[in-house]
Scaffold this motif. Structure first.
Motif, mmCIF file in Angstrom:
data_model
loop_
_atom_site.group_PDB
_atom_site.id
_atom_site.type_symbol
_atom_site.label_atom_id
_atom_site.label_comp_id
_atom_site.label_asym_id
_atom_site.label_seq_id
_atom_site.Cartn_x
_atom_site.Cartn_y
_atom_site.Cartn_z
ATOM 1 N N GLN A 98 44.804 35.511 33.315
ATOM 2 C CA GLN A 98 45.119 36.723 32.550
ATOM 3 C C GLN A 98 44.044 37.774 32.714
ATOM 4 O OE1 GLN A 98 46.302 36.494 28.456
ATOM 5 N NE2 GLN A 98 47.476 34.647 28.832
ATOM 6 N N ILE A 99 42.779 37.314 32.650
ATOM 7 C CA ILE A 99 41.676 38.271 32.813
ATOM 8 C C ILE A 99 41.764 38.934 34.181
ATOM 9 C CG2 ILE A 99 39.165 38.460 33.025
ATOM 10 C CD1 ILE A 99 39.008 36.105 31.000
ATOM 11 N N ILE A 100 42.000 38.120 35.218
ATOM 12 C CA ILE A 100 42.078 38.682 36.574
ATOM 13 C C ILE A 100 43.184 39.712 36.676
ATOM 14 C CG2 ILE A 100 42.663 38.160 38.986
ATOM 15 C CD1 ILE A 100 41.294 35.457 38.626
ATOM 16 N N SER A 101 44.377 39.368 36.213
ATOM 17 C CA SER A 101 45.490 40.297 36.461
ATOM 18 C C SER A 101 45.336 41.549 35.611
ATOM 19 C CB SER A 101 46.837 39.605 36.239
ATOM 20 O OG SER A 101 47.040 39.348 34.886
ATOM 21 N N LYS A 102 44.749 41.430 34.410
ATOM 22 C CA LYS A 102 44.527 42.633 33.600
ATOM 23 C C LYS A 102 43.485 43.533 34.253
ATOM 24 C CE LYS A 102 46.354 41.833 29.107
ATOM 25 N NZ LYS A 102 46.192 40.718 28.170
ATOM 26 N N LYS A 103 42.367 42.915 34.652
ATOM 27 C CA LYS A 103 41.296 43.696 35.275
ATOM 28 C C LYS A 103 41.822 44.389 36.535
ATOM 29 C CE LYS A 103 36.487 43.805 36.026
ATOM 30 N NZ LYS A 103 35.220 43.170 35.633
ATOM 31 N N ARG A 104 42.509 43.594 37.355
ATOM 32 C CA ARG A 104 43.046 44.157 38.601
ATOM 33 C C ARG A 104 43.964 45.341 38.287
ATOM 34 N NH1 ARG A 104 44.349 39.754 42.674
ATOM 35 N NH2 ARG A 104 42.072 39.838 42.645
ATOM 36 N N GLY A 105 44.855 45.129 37.333
ATOM 37 C CA GLY A 105 45.802 46.182 36.958
ATOM 38 C C GLY A 105 45.081 47.456 36.569
ATOM 39 N N SER A 106 44.086 47.338 35.712
ATOM 40 C CA SER A 106 43.438 48.555 35.223
ATOM 41 C C SER A 106 42.604 49.202 36.325
ATOM 42 C CB SER A 106 42.588 48.248 33.989
ATOM 43 O OG SER A 106 41.494 47.445 34.357
#
Lengths: 213, 213, 213, 213
Positions: D200-208
């Protein structure tokens, strides 16, 4: 400095697509000749821009040097059923003339401290540009078993979450998982010859029956 | 003589797949650089075994000579929006170093008596084999407009139905259709510059807006 | 108001993918039964965010109403070889029970003043959501011949460039191109029966020969 | 009795294609919402004609009864990263209204004597036919972890080779491999919560980050 990321990464995307088609073609040649294929499946990706920027900061790579100094902008991965298949794929890669091998690293004979196992190539791959001429870019090729891949995916997520500083307790669990993955590969190797023979029988039988139907 | 068709045709299938990825990559490079792409779409096919056998009989080609004497076992086709785009694609093909050009035939300047228009290349394309080494096979590449393609598809069906002896009345209708296709290409050429500019504006605007959203 | 565009558009992307698979499946059923297929090819797209915003401004659609008031967020297009094929596809769409028809517009019988010809459906299509339940979204389905599509693509670019106010001179050229496209469709219709028969012969012959090889 | 296999199997192929698109769509919905996806990847196949005939003979199924009595003519398989993900997928399948569940078999709680573990559904799936109307066919859906799949693939090959009578010594090796696969799943389950958070952290960070670039 503003970087046109899409334009910069376009040849990397092209190289990934071409390499995938070529590696899948190898698998088809094996299947057609009714032999066990050393390539189970192939994936590829261009590194996301956010990861490129983070890695550049972490490793102190100036943004105008990433094409030379970041070897995994284009990444292609081959998954094998058995540890022994990895050697076969390594041999096929060394035989090719449509790219150059820049580097080889054998993290299977010499696994990383973390437990990571995989065989790595860095290739120099020619992409034709519409402006004329070739651009020779770096592509990282990883070859590993399904069990190695399974573990590596999970370790990668955790490294990312803890920015490389995984707490001791979680590290221990990761190690146990690495051992379980290694054990699975070992047990599978014991049975490899049997399975390969079986696969040949299946594909030959299927081939001859399809013809008569 | 029994021919293992699947094995014989495997490298042709591989060459078609690789050529398609390469030609589609050209289209993407144009799109990324916000320029009118001369490649509208790309198709490819390996000649069906039934057609190979019929053609071999018709042209008296012994089955052990088809790889050298039948140039279209592997066929790739590029469709262009405008007649003028064909020259651009021809230029891009001549620039490449990943295959060799064996022959060029310009059926646009010199259209066939039937009305057929298209630009043809015969290429010698290297495919890597799992037994080691390259196999250099022939690939036919056709470049044409959408209107040329439309007509050619229909003419091909009728030639087939009448084994090359189309009745006079149907031939006349085909000729009128060829003229209509030619007229459409002519009218489109008149408007080409306008449309190309418009396409650049669209892709630039879209690019900049997507970034800000 | 901030819109999570990717999340908003995800079910539209899903609907486009499902509709494409279904329409291509129709084509395969025809090919298997050795009949002329009324579906030549299928394309689909989700409207780019930049185009959604522009259209919302132009038509005064508040951003929280676009899902109800913008019918072409998801767009699917079927291309036919002959004008007569369009009716067949329209019949197949009306027969289906996996979506609902909200609207039909026949721009072939009643072509637009611009020269635009096409058959339009607005469908209500159910997409399953991971949160549970179905979301029933709008999908626009366009059915047209290759010649209609060719012309429409070009007209769309020019409308965009001139923001809907195409200069008189260019408009005249567009009209001549529309007439040429119409003429091509007319000539093709004359020859349709012949071509359909030919295609049946080809696919039957091919089928029976492939079996014996 | 001559069976037109291609025609008979066409709706099965269609159902496999539609189910794959739907299951991959679930994965994309999870990825977009920055949550751990319970679906790692999806495969599907129509049973080869040779296998159908062999199975019909083995199980005494008359050829005109195979559509009702052979439940795996169409087979779709979902692979999960963690054992716990299987329950999530089972829940998503039960929630859907675009097919009917005919049967469920839980070979994870109750593994087969051979060591086989997997969760099975038999579905009744509606396919639209060009002749009009729906055909409601059977589809088998298997849900399993990567480790379960790995083992099952190998066991399947050996069952085939020895026609179901695997020698005792090889059976023992297979059992050890099954235990290793089970152990790997166990170790992974221990670490599941950690990995899910990390993803979750990865995909949120990547998204932002992607948005700001």
């Amino acid at each position: 400095m503003t970087i046109e990321w899409e334009t910069l990464l376009a040849p990397y995307k092209q190289a990934v697509n071409e390499m995938k088609i070529k590696l899948k073609g190898i698998r088809e040649q094996y299947q057609l000749s009714s032999r066990h294929t050393p390539i189970e499946f192939v994936t590829g990706r261009v590194k996301p821009v956010s990861s490129i920027i983070q890695k550049a900061e972490r490793k102190n790579i100036p943004l105008d040097k990433i094409e030379e100094q970041m070897q995994d902008l284009a990444g292609v991965r081959v998954m094998c059923q058995f540890v022994g298949d990895i050697d076969t794929v390594v041999g096929l890669i060394r035989d090719r003339t449509d790219f150059e091998i820049v580097e080889e690293r054998d993290y299977i004979k010499h696994k990383k401290r973390s437990g990571y196992r995989s065989y790595h190539f860095v290739l120099r791959y020619p992409v034709h540009m519409i402006e004329g001429g070739e651009k020779r870019i770096l592509v990282e090729l990883q070859i590993r078993t399904l069990a190695m891949n399974f573990w590596a995916t999970i370790e990668h997520s955790l490294q990312y979450k803890y920015s490389g500083k995984i707490p001791r307790e979680i590290e221990e669990r990761l190690e146990r998982a690495a051992e379980a993955a290694f054990l699975l590969d070992e047990e599978m190797s014991q049975i490899r010859g049997e399975v390969q023979e079986a696969q040949q029988i299946i594909s030959k039988k299927r081939g001859s029956m399809e013809k008569s139907n």
